[in-house]
Design a protein around this motif. Structure first.
Motif, PDB file in Angstrom:
ATOM      1  N   THR A 134     -35.915  -4.442  64.207  1.00 31.99           N
ATOM      2  CA  THR A 134     -36.887  -3.543  64.843  1.00 31.99           C
ATOM      3  C   THR A 134     -36.326  -2.161  65.128  1.00 31.99           C
ATOM      4  OG1 THR A 134     -37.934  -5.476  65.869  1.00 31.99           O
ATOM      5  CG2 THR A 134     -38.489  -3.306  66.788  1.00 31.99           C
ATOM      6  N   ALA A 135     -35.137  -2.101  65.719  1.00 34.15           N
ATOM      7  CA  ALA A 135     -34.558  -0.810  66.100  1.00 34.15           C
ATOM      8  C   ALA A 135     -33.809  -0.148  64.940  1.00 34.15           C
ATOM      9  CB  ALA A 135     -33.638  -0.976  67.306  1.00 34.15           C
ATOM     10  N   LEU A 136     -32.914  -0.915  64.300  1.00 32.42           N
ATOM     11  CA  LEU A 136     -32.144  -0.350  63.180  1.00 32.42           C
ATOM     12  C   LEU A 136     -32.944  -0.333  61.879  1.00 32.42           C
ATOM     13  CD1 LEU A 136     -28.541  -1.855  63.551  1.00 32.42           C
ATOM     14  CD2 LEU A 136     -29.334   0.427  64.162  1.00 32.42           C
ATOM     15  N   GLN A 137     -33.893  -1.255  61.773  1.00 32.51           N
ATOM     16  CA  GLN A 137     -34.701  -1.399  60.562  1.00 32.51           C
ATOM     17  C   GLN A 137     -33.811  -1.537  59.312  1.00 32.51           C
ATOM     18  OE1 GLN A 137     -37.589   1.835  60.579  1.00 32.51           O
ATOM     19  NE2 GLN A 137     -38.956   0.632  61.881  1.00 32.51           N
ATOM     20  N   THR A 138     -32.913  -2.521  59.428  1.00 35.19           N
ATOM     21  CA  THR A 138     -32.043  -2.835  58.300  1.00 35.19           C
ATOM     22  C   THR A 138     -31.886  -4.343  58.212  1.00 35.19           C
ATOM     23  OG1 THR A 138     -29.960  -2.256  57.218  1.00 35.19           O
ATOM     24  CG2 THR A 138     -29.851  -2.721  59.575  1.00 35.19           C
ATOM     25  N   THR A 139     -31.081  -4.789  57.267  1.00 33.96           N
ATOM     26  CA  THR A 139     -30.894  -6.233  57.076  1.00 33.96           C
ATOM     27  C   THR A 139     -29.797  -6.761  57.996  1.00 33.96           C
ATOM     28  OG1 THR A 139     -29.221  -5.958  55.356  1.00 33.96           O
ATOM     29  CG2 THR A 139     -31.547  -5.970  54.660  1.00 33.96           C
ATOM     30  N   LEU A 140     -29.824  -8.059  58.211  1.00 33.77           N
ATOM     31  CA  LEU A 140     -28.791  -8.686  59.042  1.00 33.77           C
ATOM     32  C   LEU A 140     -27.415  -8.518  58.398  1.00 33.77           C
ATOM     33  CD1 LEU A 140     -30.584 -12.019  60.101  1.00 33.77           C
ATOM     34  CD2 LEU A 140     -30.520  -9.825  61.315  1.00 33.77           C
ATOM     35  N   GLU A 141     -27.370  -8.583  57.072  1.00 35.16           N
ATOM     36  CA  GLU A 141     -26.091  -8.444  56.367  1.00 35.16           C
ATOM     37  C   GLU A 141     -25.535  -7.028  56.512  1.00 35.16           C
ATOM     38  OE1 GLU A 141     -28.888  -9.654  55.087  1.00 35.16           O
ATOM     39  OE2 GLU A 141     -28.359 -11.792  55.030  1.00 35.16           O
ATOM     40  N   GLU A 142     -26.414  -6.028  56.418  1.00 34.48           N
ATOM     41  CA  GLU A 142     -25.951  -4.645  56.547  1.00 34.48           C
ATOM     42  C   GLU A 142     -25.426  -4.367  57.955  1.00 34.48           C
ATOM     43  OE1 GLU A 142     -25.188  -0.496  55.925  1.00 34.48           O
ATOM     44  OE2 GLU A 142     -25.100  -2.324  54.726  1.00 34.48           O
ATOM     45  N   ASN A 143     -26.061  -4.929  58.961  1.00 34.20           N
ATOM     46  CA  ASN A 143     -25.575  -4.737  60.335  1.00 34.20           C
ATOM     47  C   ASN A 143     -24.174  -5.312  60.501  1.00 34.20           C
ATOM     48  OD1 ASN A 143     -25.888  -4.106  63.253  1.00 34.20           O
ATOM     49  ND2 ASN A 143     -25.870  -6.326  63.459  1.00 34.20           N
ATOM     50  N   LEU A 144     -23.925  -6.491  59.921  1.00 33.01           N
ATOM     51  CA  LEU A 144     -22.584  -7.080  60.003  1.00 33.01           C
ATOM     52  C   LEU A 144     -21.564  -6.208  59.282  1.00 33.01           C
ATOM     53  CD1 LEU A 144     -23.355 -10.887  59.438  1.00 33.01           C
ATOM     54  CD2 LEU A 144     -22.969  -9.695  61.601  1.00 33.01           C
TER      55      LEU A 144
END
Length: 537
Positions: free
Chosen positions: A113-123
């Motif tokens: 919602t906030a970053l609007q990216t994938t879980l993998e990219e956040n890691l």
């Protein structure tokens, strides 16, 4: 052997996000020095490059040579970018600080919602950012934002975020209750699980939205957290951050952890009040450990007991945190209150003294009229000293007059004051931005020629309370004035059906108290005998 808890102060960063708090670069430098003297381990100074004040702070703070580790704040790299080219991370490295805290998402809901990216990219953002800081030789702390909400929603992903930071070399994994909605039992259970899963040291960062930030921090420490993040006086966004002024003594005095050297713990109260003054935020009188009323006693039964042994109504010795016991005198007071207060002032008094009963009756009569002495220790001291013949005012008021007019420049107030100072009549006038300010200026102008020290005293707080609201505009009012100067502060009270008269009475008491307590007075060129030093009210 007692465990050592690392104290991480974020007053200069997270604390400044509180409503009504704005610190200049000079303010931040002063507070940093005070925090360093207190003995905290980390001082988070802000985000280098985010604004002009923080840029100036990080440039100038190097000259202070702090013992604490100065820490810069930032976030993990932007999505779909390279850490080595991230402007925020580069500014942190360029600031020259030895340590940095990076906030990164640990709640999958926020990632989407906030970053609007994938879980993998956040890691990947987490791993790359910490690997970059460690490559630069910095101590790095991961503030796992919304960790507890994230863990409750998706424990596998929240744990994966911590693991990525640890794999990249993060020195601390700080679990954040960012929304402040987690309960102590949940904190204790979740922190315990994380400690069982990971070897990297754990920290705790809580917010006070449920009035549980301190309790949640203590629960986390019991479960194995070894770094505590918080702010002085609990300043921070919304309802505030965890209050270090409560956390530190609770951990050290109640739970047998080591946070600060004992001598530095004794400076906690002065530190809290100093930061309050610099931030221009009035401290709650009942704030635990460091508040003015934290060790104040009013009920006669209580006072009678603590005169025998303070442990009867005090959970710790106030001196351990740099505070002191106070005896309040009011209509609820018994003889014990008067005796204790008089003894504190060095007055000759005993249980059977008729003067004690006389003073107690006088106080009850005045409080029935609307006076309140528990918040006006200086007025109470004047009352007691006058009753025991130990105080005679060096000036008397003959009259005062107020003139208020509105002209092209706006509202203008002028006060005319006639005083008798040591037998000499003084007649002065002064303007002000209101009647009370004009009276203050005129009184000061009258006295400063005899007592130059008066020039260093200023009115720091002014409160008016209507006593009988049903009487509408004819109601009595109580005015409390707090004055500051001579390295101290004191409070006085006035009561009247006229707000100007009540204010005048409180102002007069303030100046009388200050003059009574000056070390030396010079009146008309004649040296006066030494006086007692200002009591710390």
């Amino acid at each position: 052997m007692s465990s050592i808890i690392s104290i991480f102060d974020t007053t200069l960063r997270d604390g400044t996000q509180g409503e009504g708090i704005s610190l200049s670069a000079d303010d931040k430098l002063k507070i940093a020095q005070k925090l360093d003297a207190l003995g905290v381990h980390y001082i988070e100074g802000g985000n280098p490059g985010s604004n002009g004040k923080d840029i100036e702070f990080f440039q100038r703070v190097k000259a202070l040579k702090l013992g604490a580790k100065l820490t810069a704040f930032g976030s993990t790299r932007r999505k779909n970018s390279i850490a080595e080219q991230d402007a925020s991370l580069l500014r942190i490295v360029e600031s020259g600080v030895p340590a940095a805290t990076l906030v990164g998402k640990a709640w999958d809901f926020h990632v989407h919602t906030a970053l609007q990216t994938t879980l993998e990219e956040n890691l990947a953002m987490i791993y790359d950012s910490f690997a970059f800081l460690k490559m630069k030789g910095m101590e790095a702390m991961y503030d796992a934002e919304h960790f507890f909400d994230g863990y409750k929603h998706n424990p596998e992903y929240a744990l994966a975020a911590l693991r990525k930071a640890a794999e990249a070399g993060a020195d601390w994994l700080v679990l954040c209750d960012t929304n402040g909605g987690t309960l102590p039992g949940e904190i204790r259970e979740i922190v315990g699980r994380i400690r069982a899963e990971l070897d990297t040291p754990i920290g705790i960062h809580t917010h006070n939205d449920c009035e549980l930030a301190v309790a949640n921090t203590l629960a986390a420490v019991e479960a194995g957290a070894r770094q505590v993040q918080g702010t002085i006086n609990g300043y921070g966004e919304r309802c505030g951050n965890a209050n270090l002024c409560s956390i530190i003594p609770n951990l050290q005095l109640k739970m047998n952890y080591i946070c600060l050297p004992e001598e530095q713990l004794r400076t906690l109260t002065t530190t809290a009040r100093y930061v309050s003054e610099i931030a221009n935020v009035h401290m709650p009188v009942g704030q635990a450990y460091v508040g003015n009323a934290a060790f104040a006693h009013k009920g006669g039964i209580h006072v009678s007991a603590i005169m025998k042994d303070a442990k009867t109504y005090e959970h710790v010795q106030p001196e351990l945190v740099g505070n002191k016991q106070r005896i309040l005198v009011s209509e609820l007071a018994g003889q014990s209150n008067i005796i204790s207060k008089a003894a504190e002032l060095g007055l000759d008094i005993n249980n059977n003294n008729e003067k004690t009963k006389e003073i107690m009756n006088r106080i009850k009569e005045l409080e029935h009229q609307g006076y309140q002495f528990e918040g006006a220790d200086a007025s109470m001291e004047l009352l007691l000293r006058e009753a025991f013949g130990e105080f005679t005012s060096v000036f008397q008021v003959e009259s005062f007059k107020i003139h208020v007019e509105r002209n092209h420049a706006g509202m203008i107030s002028e006060a005319i004051v006639k005083l008798n100072v040591d037998g000499q009549q003084v007649h002065t006038a002064a303007e002000g931005n209101g009647p009370v300010n004009a009276l203050d200026n005129a009184l000061r102008k009258s006295l400063v020629q005899f007592f130059p020290e008066i020039d260093s005293i200023h009115l720091s707080d002014y409160k008016v309370r209507v006593i009988d609201e049903k009487d509408a505009t004819a109601a009595k009012v109580r005015v409390l004035v707090e004055s500051t100067g001579l390295d101290n502060s004191w409070s006085t009270v006035g009561v009247s059906g006229n707000v100007i008269e009540a204010s005048w009475e409180a102002l007069i008491d303030s100046f009388r108290y200050a003059l009574m307590n000056m070390v030396k007075l010079e009146v008309s060129g004649n040296e006066k005998p030494e006086r007692i030093g200002l009591s710390n009210h």
